[in-house]
Design a protein around this motif. Structure first.
Motif, PDB file in Angstrom:
ATOM      1  N   ASP A 108      19.831  31.584 -24.924  1.00 25.03           N
ATOM      2  CA  ASP A 108      18.484  31.058 -24.645  1.00 25.03           C
ATOM      3  C   ASP A 108      18.210  29.910 -25.612  1.00 25.03           C
ATOM      4  O   ASP A 108      17.442  30.057 -26.562  1.00 25.03           O
ATOM      5  N   PHE A 109      18.854  28.767 -25.344  1.00 22.27           N
ATOM      6  CA  PHE A 109      18.647  27.600 -26.209  1.00 22.27           C
ATOM      7  C   PHE A 109      17.699  26.591 -25.564  1.00 22.27           C
ATOM      8  O   PHE A 109      17.479  25.510 -26.111  1.00 22.27           O
ATOM      9  N   LYS A 110      17.181  26.943 -24.379  1.00 22.77           N
ATOM     10  CA  LYS A 110      16.222  26.059 -23.679  1.00 22.77           C
ATOM     11  C   LYS A 110      16.642  24.603 -23.847  1.00 22.77           C
ATOM     12  O   LYS A 110      15.885  23.758 -24.331  1.00 22.77           O
ATOM     13  N   VAL A 111      17.851  24.340 -23.420  1.00 25.40           N
ATOM     14  CA  VAL A 111      18.471  23.019 -23.614  1.00 25.40           C
ATOM     15  C   VAL A 111      17.608  21.954 -22.937  1.00 25.40           C
ATOM     16  O   VAL A 111      17.264  22.084 -21.759  1.00 25.40           O
ATOM     17  N   ALA A 112      17.255  20.910 -23.687  1.00 28.45           N
ATOM     18  CA  ALA A 112      16.293  19.918 -23.170  1.00 28.45           C
ATOM     19  C   ALA A 112      16.570  18.549 -23.775  1.00 28.45           C
ATOM     20  O   ALA A 112      15.758  18.015 -24.524  1.00 28.45           O
ATOM     21  N   ASP A 113      17.723  17.988 -23.422  1.00 28.62           N
ATOM     22  CA  ASP A 113      18.063  16.682 -24.010  1.00 28.62           C
ATOM     23  C   ASP A 113      18.594  15.749 -22.928  1.00 28.62           C
ATOM     24  O   ASP A 113      18.509  16.054 -21.742  1.00 28.62           O
ATOM     25  N   ILE A 114      19.146  14.624 -23.340  1.00 28.90           N
ATOM     26  CA  ILE A 114      19.739  13.701 -22.368  1.00 28.90           C
ATOM     27  C   ILE A 114      21.016  14.347 -21.811  1.00 28.90           C
ATOM     28  O   ILE A 114      21.574  15.269 -22.438  1.00 28.90           O
ATOM     29  N   PRO A 115      21.486  13.884 -20.669  1.00 25.19           N
ATOM     30  CA  PRO A 115      22.650  14.538 -20.066  1.00 25.19           C
ATOM     31  C   PRO A 115      23.842  14.675 -21.023  1.00 25.19           C
ATOM     32  O   PRO A 115      24.451  15.758 -21.089  1.00 25.19           O
ATOM     33  N   ASN A 116      24.179  13.641 -21.769  1.00 22.92           N
ATOM     34  CA  ASN A 116      25.370  13.744 -22.617  1.00 22.92           C
ATOM     35  C   ASN A 116      25.205  14.807 -23.704  1.00 22.92           C
ATOM     36  O   ASN A 116      26.121  15.579 -23.968  1.00 22.92           O
ATOM     37  N   THR A 117      24.024  14.850 -24.317  1.00 20.46           N
ATOM     38  CA  THR A 117      23.801  15.857 -25.361  1.00 20.46           C
ATOM     39  C   THR A 117      23.737  17.256 -24.741  1.00 20.46           C
ATOM     40  O   THR A 117      24.274  18.214 -25.316  1.00 20.46           O
ATOM     41  N   ASN A 118      23.121  17.363 -23.576  1.00 26.80           N
ATOM     42  CA  ASN A 118      23.122  18.662 -22.882  1.00 26.80           C
ATOM     43  C   ASN A 118      24.551  19.125 -22.623  1.00 26.80           C
ATOM     44  O   ASN A 118      24.868  20.309 -22.768  1.00 26.80           O
ATOM     45  N   ARG A 119      25.396  18.189 -22.231  1.00 28.11           N
ATOM     46  CA  ARG A 119      26.806  18.544 -21.961  1.00 28.11           C
ATOM     47  C   ARG A 119      27.465  19.075 -23.232  1.00 28.11           C
ATOM     48  O   ARG A 119      28.128  20.116 -23.219  1.00 28.11           O
ATOM     49  N   LEU A 120      27.256  18.365 -24.344  1.00 27.67           N
ATOM     50  CA  LEU A 120      27.873  18.789 -25.612  1.00 27.67           C
ATOM     51  C   LEU A 120      27.365  20.174 -26.026  1.00 27.67           C
ATOM     52  O   LEU A 120      28.134  21.030 -26.476  1.00 27.67           O
ATOM     53  N   ILE A 121      26.064  20.395 -25.874  1.00 27.17           N
ATOM     54  CA  ILE A 121      25.478  21.702 -26.246  1.00 27.17           C
ATOM     55  C   ILE A 121      26.060  22.800 -25.361  1.00 27.17           C
ATOM     56  O   ILE A 121      26.503  23.856 -25.856  1.00 27.17           O
ATOM     57  N   CYS A 122      26.094  22.562 -24.067  1.00 24.56           N
ATOM     58  CA  CYS A 122      26.555  23.619 -23.146  1.00 24.56           C
ATOM     59  C   CYS A 122      28.043  23.890 -23.303  1.00 24.56           C
ATOM     60  O   CYS A 122      28.486  25.040 -23.211  1.00 24.56           O
ATOM     61  N   GLU A 123      28.834  22.844 -23.572  1.00 25.41           N
ATOM     62  CA  GLU A 123      30.261  23.072 -23.841  1.00 25.41           C
ATOM     63  C   GLU A 123      30.413  23.994 -25.053  1.00 25.41           C
ATOM     64  O   GLU A 123      31.231  24.917 -25.056  1.00 25.41           O
ATOM     65  N   ALA A 124      29.615  23.747 -26.094  1.00 28.62           N
ATOM     66  CA  ALA A 124      29.694  24.571 -27.308  1.00 28.62           C
ATOM     67  C   ALA A 124      29.265  26.008 -27.005  1.00 28.62           C
ATOM     68  O   ALA A 124      29.858  26.973 -27.509  1.00 28.62           O
ATOM     69  N   VAL A 125      28.234  26.156 -26.174  1.00 27.85           N
ATOM     70  CA  VAL A 125      27.734  27.484 -25.800  1.00 27.85           C
ATOM     71  C   VAL A 125      28.839  28.294 -25.114  1.00 27.85           C
ATOM     72  O   VAL A 125      29.117  29.439 -25.484  1.00 27.85           O
ATOM     73  N   PHE A 126      29.484  27.685 -24.109  1.00 26.30           N
ATOM     74  CA  PHE A 126      30.480  28.461 -23.352  1.00 26.30           C
ATOM     75  C   PHE A 126      31.772  28.634 -24.150  1.00 26.30           C
ATOM     76  O   PHE A 126      32.438  29.669 -24.029  1.00 26.30           O
ATOM     77  N   SER A 127      32.105  27.649 -24.980  1.00 27.30           N
ATOM     78  CA  SER A 127      33.293  27.813 -25.828  1.00 27.30           C
ATOM     79  C   SER A 127      33.086  28.954 -26.828  1.00 27.30           C
ATOM     80  O   SER A 127      34.046  29.606 -27.243  1.00 27.30           O
ATOM     81  N   ALA A 128      31.843  29.170 -27.227  1.00 25.51           N
ATOM     82  CA  ALA A 128      31.549  30.250 -28.186  1.00 25.51           C
ATOM     83  C   ALA A 128      31.659  31.622 -27.539  1.00 25.51           C
ATOM     84  O   ALA A 128      31.649  32.636 -28.234  1.00 25.51           O
ATOM     85  N   GLY A 129      31.703  31.676 -26.207  1.00 27.16           N
ATOM     86  CA  GLY A 129      31.860  32.965 -25.544  1.00 27.16           C
ATOM     87  C   GLY A 129      30.646  33.444 -24.761  1.00 27.16           C
ATOM     88  O   GLY A 129      30.649  34.558 -24.238  1.00 27.16           O
ATOM     89  N   PHE A 130      29.609  32.604 -24.692  1.00 24.70           N
ATOM     90  CA  PHE A 130      28.455  32.992 -23.869  1.00 24.70           C
ATOM     91  C   PHE A 130      28.826  32.947 -22.393  1.00 24.70           C
ATOM     92  O   PHE A 130      29.734  32.203 -21.985  1.00 24.70           O
ATOM     93  N   ASP A 131      28.078  33.714 -21.592  1.00 23.51           N
ATOM     94  CA  ASP A 131      28.302  33.763 -20.145  1.00 23.51           C
ATOM     95  C   ASP A 131      27.265  32.967 -19.363  1.00 23.51           C
ATOM     96  O   ASP A 131      27.451  32.703 -18.185  1.00 23.51           O
ATOM     97  N   ALA A 132      26.158  32.645 -20.014  1.00 18.76           N
ATOM     98  CA  ALA A 132      25.090  31.918 -19.313  1.00 18.76           C
ATOM     99  C   ALA A 132      24.247  31.158 -20.323  1.00 18.76           C
ATOM    100  O   ALA A 132      24.230  31.495 -21.520  1.00 18.76           O
ATOM    101  N   VAL A 133      23.556  30.130 -19.816  1.00 23.20           N
ATOM    102  CA  VAL A 133      22.697  29.330 -20.680  1.00 23.20           C
ATOM    103  C   VAL A 133      21.346  29.148 -20.000  1.00 23.20           C
ATOM    104  O   VAL A 133      21.267  29.113 -18.763  1.00 23.20           O
ATOM    105  N   ILE A 134      20.292  29.065 -20.813  1.00 22.71           N
ATOM    106  CA  ILE A 134      18.956  28.756 -20.287  1.00 22.71           C
ATOM    107  C   ILE A 134      18.620  27.326 -20.692  1.00 22.71           C
ATOM    108  O   ILE A 134      18.754  26.953 -21.869  1.00 22.71           O
ATOM    109  N   ALA A 135      18.216  26.521 -19.699  1.00 17.69           N
ATOM    110  CA  ALA A 135      17.911  25.105 -19.954  1.00 17.69           C
ATOM    111  C   ALA A 135      16.533  24.778 -19.399  1.00 17.69           C
ATOM    112  O   ALA A 135      16.038  25.446 -18.486  1.00 17.69           O
ATOM    113  N   HIS A 136      15.928  23.729 -19.944  1.00 11.51           N
ATOM    114  CA  HIS A 136      14.649  23.257 -19.407  1.00 11.51           C
ATOM    115  C   HIS A 136      14.894  22.332 -18.226  1.00 11.51           C
ATOM    116  O   HIS A 136      15.912  21.620 -18.180  1.00 11.51           O
TER     117      HIS A 136
END
Ligand code: NUP
Length: 211
Positions: free
Chosen positions: A58-86
């Motif tokens: 639940d990181f409520k990702v809310a940035d430009i597309p490139n930064t959102n991509r970097l955040i979500c890549e890190a989330v799934f690489s860490a082992g999460f199964d899902a992400v919450i975004a704005h």
């Protein structure tokens, strides 16, 4: 059956693991946000891995597309199964989160309307409805909608159809689990469980009243 998702917003690693362990038989997923990850680091993900429950970031990702991509890549690489975004950031930014999630065989949920009182300042007046439409267009796996306002869940359901609706705001924020469980795919519960004298027993109780 409505799912029960534990919102694990405790700050101490040992407490987090012990609450999660005692609730595990009665819950369908664990949601982790900034409070726990900023306290323990991402290693908390491996501490919880043995429970074999889906982990939602639940990181409520809310940035430009490139930064959102970097955040979500890190989330799934860490082992999460899902992400919450704005979703208010727009379709390009929200879609990036969905695409990264799906590339990792994960899920992305878009916040359509928040549960706290102040959320009505900006989310009402058509904005939440537009974000729900955006979630459908972006092929998100579902939306987040407020357990504190069942009538708003019903309205957003008209827009997202059979897409998943996960709903925080039960218990500590005043939402009634009985009423909300009938409207959503999953209720998200934090303080009512982890502040209870016996978190496992509270999770078991909630798991019985959900529909
Ligand atoms: O609209 C939202 N409301 C909300 O409470 C969106 C959220 N993601 N949350 C989160 O759900 C909140 O940050 C917390 O982690 C959890 C609710 O916790 P509690 O009120 O049950 O303790």
């Amino acid at each position: 059956m409505t799912e029960l998702i534990l919102s694990l917003d405790v700050l101490d690693r040992k407490q987090a693991v012990s609450v999660a362990e005692s609730c595990a038989p009665f819950i369908d997923a664990i949601k982790i946000g900034y409070p726990l990850v900023l306290s323990t680091g991402l290693s908390i993900v491996s501490d919880l891995a043995d429970l074999a429950l889906p982990l939602i970031a639940d990181f409520k990702v809310a940035d430009i597309p490139n930064t959102n991509r970097l955040i979500c890549e890190a989330v799934f690489s860490a082992g999460f199964d899902a992400v919450i975004a704005h979703g208010f950031v727009g379709a390009d930014a929200a879609r990036t989160c969905v695409e990264v999630a799906h590339r990792h065989s994960g899920a992305a949920y878009i916040v359509a309307e928040m549960s706290h009182p102040g959320a009505t300042e900006f989310f009402h007046g058509g904005v939440a409805e537009r974000i729900a439409e955006l979630a459908v267009t972006c092929r998100a796996d579902g939306i987040i909608a407020p357990a504190t306002r069942p009538e708003r869940i019903a309205r957003l359901r008209e827009i997202v159809g059979s897409k998943a609706i996960y709903s925080p705001g039960v218990g500590a924020q005043g939402g009634d689990p009985d009423e909300v469980a009938r409207l959503v795919d999953g209720i998200i519960v934090g303080r009512s469980i982890y502040e209870a004298e016996n978190p496992g027993a509270e999770a078991e109780r909630l798991s019985r009243i959900r529909r």
